[in-house]
Scaffold this active site. Sequence first.
Site, PDB file in Angstrom:
ATOM      1  N   GLY A 193       1.044  -1.125  -0.015  1.00 57.21           N
ATOM      2  CA  GLY A 193       0.010   0.010  -0.100  1.00 57.21           C
ATOM      3  C   GLY A 193       0.751   1.347  -0.122  1.00 57.21           C
ATOM      4  CG  ASN A 194      -0.240   4.689  -1.935  1.00 57.66           C
ATOM      5  OD1 ASN A 194      -0.804   5.487  -1.468  1.00 57.66           O
ATOM      6  ND2 ASN A 194      -0.672   3.823  -2.747  1.00 57.66           N
ATOM      7  NE  ARG A 195       4.676   6.937   4.997  1.00 57.05           N
ATOM      8  CZ  ARG A 195       4.555   6.505   6.429  1.00 57.05           C
ATOM      9  NH1 ARG A 195       3.529   6.557   7.001  1.00 57.05           N
ATOM     10  NH2 ARG A 195       5.469   5.854   6.678  1.00 57.05           N
TER      11      ARG A 195
END
Length: 226
Positions: free
Chosen positions: A33-35
């Site tokens: 995932g990513n922020r």
Amino acid sequence: ADALAAGGLLSGLRVLISAGPTREPIDPVRFIGNRSSGKMGYALAAAARRAGADVTLISGPVALDAPAGVETVRVETAAEMHEAVMARTDRTDIYIGTAAVADYTPARVADAKIKKHADRLELTLSRTRDILRSIAALPDKPFVVGFAAETGEVEAHARAKLEAKGADLVAANEVGGAAPGGFERDENALFVCWRGGECHLPLASKTEIAHRLIRLIAERYYAENT
Ligand code: CTP
Ligand code: CA
């Protein structure tokens, strides 16, 4: 604050917005995932609705409620987001890509949970498709707005992205490090550029920045579509 609603600035127009992160599965219990909190995209959806637009939001997994009056479609992966967005482009006047779409996804998804047998585990990743580029390449393309998540040299990166992606407008904010706005924050500051100009939207709440950006998008949209 209600210059948006007062003018019905975007009434009669259909706005499609992507928001949030994507999740790329590794196995049934893990993902890459990513922020991205999705706040900027959700604030833009609410602002566009307030400006009278018919708004559809394609959202990755976020902890936010769907904005009132906005058709919200939830997706997980970059591939699902690509499909959900492309299925709606023929009914779109303005596309705003705020989503932090994963650039790579596991080449294979394990059917069963991967057990920790070895000391090292290598994953092979494949590039995902670029949603913004796909839309900008359409024969009857909408007005395309891209976001650029950059560190350092923000203005140069934003201009390069405008050209490389065939977007009509790019908004950039500095993320990470000591930058004041961006991912997972409530405030943001943007550098915005288009082919014939640029401007700075100074640090403000994401709600306020969203209102200013929607006004700017409307201005550029009408400058190119009258
Ligand atoms: N974007 C997209 N589809 C992708 C990757 C990015 O539509 N598969 C969009 C984002 O929603 C954003 C813009 O492209 O509007 C820029 O994203 P960014 O990550 O800053 O740029 P990339 O082109 O992915 O390049 P890089 O990450 O290498 O800087
Ligand atoms: Ca990227």
